[in-house]
Structure formats: structure tokens, C-alpha cells
Design a protein around this motif. Structure first.
Motif, PDB file in Angstrom:
ATOM      1  N   GLU A  36       0.814  -1.210   0.000  1.00 42.10           N
ATOM      2  CA  GLU A  36       0.000   0.000   0.000  1.00 42.10           C
ATOM      3  C   GLU A  36       0.856   1.271   0.000  1.00 42.10           C
ATOM      4  N   VAL A  37       2.192   1.148   0.042  1.00 40.93           N
ATOM      5  CA  VAL A  37       3.083   2.303   0.090  1.00 40.93           C
ATOM      6  C   VAL A  37       4.228   2.081  -0.887  1.00 40.93           C
ATOM      7  N   ASP A  38       4.951   3.163  -1.146  1.00 41.63           N
ATOM      8  CA  ASP A  38       6.152   3.112  -1.981  1.00 41.63           C
ATOM      9  C   ASP A  38       7.351   3.558  -1.158  1.00 41.63           C
ATOM     10  N   ALA A  39       8.547   3.175  -1.591  1.00 45.46           N
ATOM     11  CA  ALA A  39       9.766   3.594  -0.912  1.00 45.46           C
ATOM     12  C   ALA A  39       9.879   5.118  -0.949  1.00 45.46           C
ATOM     13  N   GLY A  40      10.268   5.715   0.176  1.00 40.63           N
ATOM     14  CA  GLY A  40      10.384   7.166   0.275  1.00 40.63           C
ATOM     15  C   GLY A  40       9.130   7.851   0.756  1.00 40.63           C
ATOM     16  N   GLU A  41       8.065   7.113   0.953  1.00 40.87           N
ATOM     17  CA  GLU A  41       6.799   7.707   1.382  1.00 40.87           C
ATOM     18  C   GLU A  41       6.803   7.923   2.898  1.00 40.87           C
ATOM     19  N   VAL A  42       6.297   9.074   3.330  1.00 38.90           N
ATOM     20  CA  VAL A  42       6.195   9.392   4.750  1.00 38.90           C
ATOM     21  C   VAL A  42       4.912   8.778   5.301  1.00 38.90           C
ATOM     22  N   VAL A  43       5.035   8.093   6.424  1.00 41.94           N
ATOM     23  CA  VAL A  43       3.882   7.430   7.031  1.00 41.94           C
ATOM     24  C   VAL A  43       3.799   7.813   8.500  1.00 41.94           C
ATOM     25  N   GLU A  44       2.602   7.710   9.046  1.00 41.99           N
ATOM     26  CA  GLU A  44       2.374   7.907  10.462  1.00 41.99           C
ATOM     27  C   GLU A  44       2.194   6.548  11.134  1.00 41.99           C
ATOM     28  N   LYS A  45       2.433   6.504  12.433  1.00 43.11           N
ATOM     29  CA  LYS A  45       2.258   5.259  13.169  1.00 43.11           C
ATOM     30  C   LYS A  45       0.823   4.771  13.027  1.00 43.11           C
ATOM     31  N   GLY A  46       0.675   3.514  12.618  1.00 41.50           N
ATOM     32  CA  GLY A  46      -0.648   2.935  12.425  1.00 41.50           C
ATOM     33  C   GLY A  46      -1.144   2.988  11.000  1.00 41.50           C
ATOM     34  N   ASP A  47      -0.448   3.702  10.108  1.00 48.47           N
ATOM     35  CA  ASP A  47      -0.854   3.736   8.704  1.00 48.47           C
ATOM     36  C   ASP A  47      -0.687   2.356   8.071  1.00 48.47           C
ATOM     37  N   LEU A  48      -1.561   2.058   7.115  1.00 49.94           N
ATOM     38  CA  LEU A  48      -1.526   0.763   6.441  1.00 49.94           C
ATOM     39  C   LEU A  48      -0.343   0.699   5.484  1.00 49.94           C
ATOM     40  N   LEU A  49       0.497  -0.335   5.661  1.00 49.31           N
ATOM     41  CA  LEU A  49       1.645  -0.539   4.777  1.00 49.31           C
ATOM     42  C   LEU A  49       1.382  -1.611   3.728  1.00 49.31           C
ATOM     43  N   ALA A  50       0.709  -2.679   4.108  1.00 48.10           N
ATOM     44  CA  ALA A  50       0.470  -3.787   3.183  1.00 48.10           C
ATOM     45  C   ALA A  50      -0.662  -4.642   3.709  1.00 48.10           C
ATOM     46  N   ARG A  51      -1.217  -5.445   2.821  1.00 48.45           N
ATOM     47  CA  ARG A  51      -2.213  -6.455   3.174  1.00 48.45           C
ATOM     48  C   ARG A  51      -1.697  -7.805   2.712  1.00 48.45           C
ATOM     49  N   VAL A  52      -1.894  -8.820   3.552  1.00 47.95           N
ATOM     50  CA  VAL A  52      -1.490 -10.174   3.194  1.00 47.95           C
ATOM     51  C   VAL A  52      -2.738 -11.032   3.128  1.00 47.95           C
ATOM     52  N   VAL A 186       6.028   2.772  13.639  1.00 44.78           N
ATOM     53  CA  VAL A 186       6.444   4.100  14.078  1.00 44.78           C
ATOM     54  C   VAL A 186       6.118   5.097  12.980  1.00 44.78           C
ATOM     55  N   SER A 187       6.133   6.357  13.329  1.00 43.80           N
ATOM     56  CA  SER A 187       6.017   7.412  12.319  1.00 43.80           C
ATOM     57  C   SER A 187       7.384   7.631  11.696  1.00 43.80           C
ATOM     58  N   GLY A 188       7.418   7.726  10.384  1.00 40.04           N
ATOM     59  CA  GLY A 188       8.711   7.912   9.729  1.00 40.04           C
ATOM     60  C   GLY A 188       8.619   7.825   8.231  1.00 40.04           C
ATOM     61  N   LEU A 189       9.669   7.265   7.658  1.00 44.71           N
ATOM     62  CA  LEU A 189       9.831   7.214   6.208  1.00 44.71           C
ATOM     63  C   LEU A 189      10.014   5.769   5.777  1.00 44.71           C
ATOM     64  N   VAL A 190       9.295   5.361   4.742  1.00 45.28           N
ATOM     65  CA  VAL A 190       9.472   4.017   4.192  1.00 45.28           C
ATOM     66  C   VAL A 190      10.812   3.984   3.478  1.00 45.28           C
ATOM     67  N   SER A 191      11.762   3.265   4.059  1.00 44.46           N
ATOM     68  CA  SER A 191      13.111   3.258   3.493  1.00 44.46           C
ATOM     69  C   SER A 191      13.326   2.151   2.471  1.00 44.46           C
ATOM     70  N   ARG A 192      12.582   1.053   2.620  1.00 43.99           N
ATOM     71  CA  ARG A 192      12.845  -0.068   1.709  1.00 43.99           C
ATOM     72  C   ARG A 192      11.640  -0.988   1.635  1.00 43.99           C
ATOM     73  N   LEU A 193      11.378  -1.460   0.415  1.00 45.01           N
ATOM     74  CA  LEU A 193      10.384  -2.503   0.200  1.00 45.01           C
ATOM     75  C   LEU A 193      11.139  -3.802  -0.070  1.00 45.01           C
ATOM     76  N   HIS A 194      10.942  -4.793   0.778  1.00 45.07           N
ATOM     77  CA  HIS A 194      11.703  -6.035   0.654  1.00 45.07           C
ATOM     78  C   HIS A 194      11.077  -7.016  -0.338  1.00 45.07           C
ATOM     79  N   VAL A 195       9.827  -6.791  -0.713  1.00 49.94           N
ATOM     80  CA  VAL A 195       9.143  -7.686  -1.646  1.00 49.94           C
ATOM     81  C   VAL A 195       8.432  -6.853  -2.696  1.00 49.94           C
ATOM     82  N   ASP A 196       8.061  -7.518  -3.787  1.00 49.21           N
ATOM     83  CA  ASP A 196       7.281  -6.866  -4.845  1.00 49.21           C
ATOM     84  C   ASP A 196       5.798  -7.008  -4.551  1.00 49.21           C
ATOM     85  N   ASP A 197       5.026  -6.098  -5.138  1.00 52.66           N
ATOM     86  CA  ASP A 197       3.579  -6.160  -4.968  1.00 52.66           C
ATOM     87  C   ASP A 197       3.036  -7.451  -5.586  1.00 52.66           C
TER      88      ASP A 197
END
Length: 362
Positions: A36-52, A186-197
């Protein structure tokens, strides 16, 4: 000129901003991931990053929920059955009590009639035997009621424990299913995506790394010969964009790499605005501060005389004088003996004097 004042021993180095906390979120189950996010995107704590998507886990949850309903029904059935059986046992006891009372009245009548000579002794003994039998039946009914009550309590507790175990199992599966929505720790920056969508992932596979922008530190390399003097809590001064900020050593590596030891310095107060990962900054680690010491500027004279001699200038004549030095900083040297405040010395190269005792200064 030789003067008195404070002398600060410090280590200067370049450092880079690194994340003190860079948590990585992992796959909560085996399945197909939807990022649900891309590398470099700013996120807040609790924001959705991915769904499995995990059909196996969701199917198991449905099965265990059905089992929970069955176990709950069984628990309720046992509770109702126990109450019904207790009523029956209570009824048997009360009926036995009535029969005992009736037998006691019958025995009392037979005794009175026997005293009047209206019944024989055999009838009286038969009434006594009848009371004994009814009394035994009453005792048996009471013991049966007590034993079955204890057994019913045990059966109900066992059913309640099975129900609680199943409820906990379902609660854990619900938690795992809810965890299929992977959120930012945590609130911060998405630094790396370890898998592909839409990739297939295993349980505990790394999915996304998030850099905590509120917990940045400075990574520095300290010379090996000074590393022993640097410890946790050693004060430091961090220069960012021309502004200085207080800091302290947060960690020091026990390993030497290329004659240097890596360490981390944290900001003592709030972080400067606009810091970025891997940004270069200047840093000074303060090893020692000495108050009101005799000191001179550091220069080539220190190496030329080995720190044991210095040329003192007076009345146009430079005299070679032995001295003893103490602590040294990047720009100053402590003099422990041989000089007094107000003396003038030569701090430039003195090798061309060839160790002469006196040199004429023009």
C-alpha cells in the motif's frame, strides 16, 4: 603567548545521520502481499503498509469459530442437564424424607396399639423394619445427591475449561487475521520494500522497513588511540548547517576497523529540523575539560622539540627552555612546568635553529 584558561580535549570528525530506530515489519502469515506504500513515502504510526491474503489462516479461523460454537453449546447443555439432574436428586431426597416421616408415624401408631393390645409384636417389628429401610433409603439419596453434585461441578468446570481454551484459540486467530493488515510501527519514512507487490511471501518474511525520523543519531569513526577515552555518555557537539547542538555518545563499537572504531552520538535535546538519512555533519567529542590551566597554542614546536623543549622569547633573544606538557587538544597544549603566564614562545618551525641554546630574534 602563554596564558591561563580552560583547555578542552576533544575529537573532531565527520559523521553521517543514521536512524537510531529502523524497524522492519514482517509477514504475519503465508500468503500473497498487496503493498500500500512506496519507498520514500512518509507514514504515520498505524498507517496501512500492506495487506497479506492468507486463505488458509482465514479458513482455519472459520473452522475454529464453528468449533467454539459447538463447545459453547455443549457447555450450556451440560449446565442444563446438571440442573435437571440436581432437581431430580433433590426430589428423591425430599420423597425419602416424606417416607421416613410416614414410617415414623406408622411406628408410633403401632407402639400405641401394641400397648393397648390391639396389634401383635410382629406388626410392631414390621413397622420398625419399615422405618429402618426408609431411613437407609433417605441416607442413600442424600449421598447420591452429594456425589452427583460434585461430579456435576467437575463436568461443568471441565466444559468451561474446554470452552475457554477454544475461545483463546479463536481470539489468537482473530489477532493473526487482523495482523494481515500490516501497519507502520512508528512514524517515519518508508526506506525499503523487501518484496514486490502481489508476491507470494512466507511467514515472518521481511516486507517493509520504516525509518523513525524522530530517533536519528550520528555515526562517527574515532581514532583507535582515542577510542579507550570515549565511553557511553561522553558529551559531544554536533554542527548542522552552521548551528551547534549538544549531544552525547550513545554507543561505541568494541571492534577496530581500519585503525578506527565506530560509534554513535545522539542529540541531547530536540532534533534539528530538516535532518535526512545519511546527511553529513561535523561533530566534536569532548574527552576532557580542564579549568584554569597554563596553556599555549599548538604548533610545529610541539613535534620539533618532542614536547620537552620550547624557545622562550625575551628582550629580542629566544632561549631554549625545558618544559613539561600535560593534556593536548586540537588547538592548545597544557604546560605543567617550565613556563609562566605571560611568557612568549616560538610556536612555528624551530628545526632550523639546530638546537641552539640562544637565538637572536630580529
Amino acid at each position: 603567548a602563554v596564558s591561563k584558561g580552560d583547555l578542552v580535549r576533544e575529537v573532531s570528525a565527520d559523521g553521517r545521520i543514521v536512524a537510531a530506530s529502523s524497524p522492519t515489519v514482517f509477514s504475519p502469515a503465508q500468503g500473497i502481499v498487496a503493498l500500500e506504500v512506496d519507498a520514500g513515502e512518509v507514514v504515520e504510526k498505524g498507517d496501512l503498509l500492506a495487506r497479506v491474503a492468507s486463505p488458509e489462516l482465514e479458513s482455519r479461523l472459520e473452522q475454529e469459530q464453528a468449533t467454539l460454537s459447538a463447545v459453547r453449546s455443549e457447555h450450556d447443555r451440560i449446565a442444563i442437564s446438571n440442573r435437571q439432574r440436581q432437581l431430580e436428586n433433590r426430589q428423591d431426597v425430599e420423597l425419602a424424607e416424606v417416607r421416613v416421616a410416614a414410617a415414623e408415624r406408622s411406628l408410633d401408631r403401632h407402639r400405641r396399639l401394641f400397648d393397648l393390645g390391639l396389634v401383635n409384636e410382629i406388626d410392631l417389628e414390621a413397622a420398625q423394619d419399615e422405618l429402618t429401610v426408609k431411613t437407609l433409603e433417605l441416607g442413600q439419596a442424600e449421598r447420591r445427591e452429594t456425589m452427583e453434585r460434585e461430579m456435576h461441578v467437575f463436568e461443568l468446570e471441565d466444559a468451561a475449561q474446554r470452552l475457554e481454551r477454544q475461545r483463546l484459540l479463536v481470539a489468537e486467530l482473530i489477532r493473526r487475521v487482523d495482523a494481515l493488515r500490516v501497519t507502520a510501527p512508528v512514524s517515519g519514512l518508508v526506506s525499503r520494500l523487501h518484496v514486490d507487490d502481489s508476491a507470494a511471501v512466507e511467514h515472518n518474511a521481511a516486507l517493509v522497513s520504516v525509518v523513525d525520523l524522530t530517533a536519528l543519531e550520528v555515526e562517527v569513526a574515532v581514532a583507535e588511540n582515542l577510542a579507550d577515552e570515549v565511553s557511553l555518555g561522553t558529551p559531544a557537539v554536533i554542527t548542522v548547517g552552521g548551528e551547534t547542538y549538544p549531544g552525547r555518545v550513545a554507543g561505541i563499537s568494541p571492534e577496530v576497523e581500519g585503525s578506527r572504531v565506530k560509534g554513535r552520538v545522539s542529540f541531547a535535546d530536540q532534533l534539528p529540523p530538516g535532518l535526512k538519512q545519511n546527511q553529513r555533519v561535523s561533530i566534536r567529542i569532548v574527552l576532557e575539560t580542564r579549568r584554569n590551566v597554563l596553556k599555549v597554542p599548538r604548533g610545529p614546536w610541539l613535534e620539533a622539540g618532542g614536547g620537552r623543549t620550547v624557545y622562550v622569547v625575551a628582550d629580542g633573544l629566544a632561549e631554549l627552555r625545558p618544559v613539561e606538557i600535560g593534556a593536548t587538544s586540537l588547538s592548545e597544549v597544557e604546560i605543567t612546568s617550565g613556563l609562566t603566564a605571560g611568557d612568549w614562545i616560538i610556536i612555528s618551525v624551530t628545526g632550523r635553529f639546530d638546537g641552539a641554546r640562544h637565538v637572536l630574534v630580529r
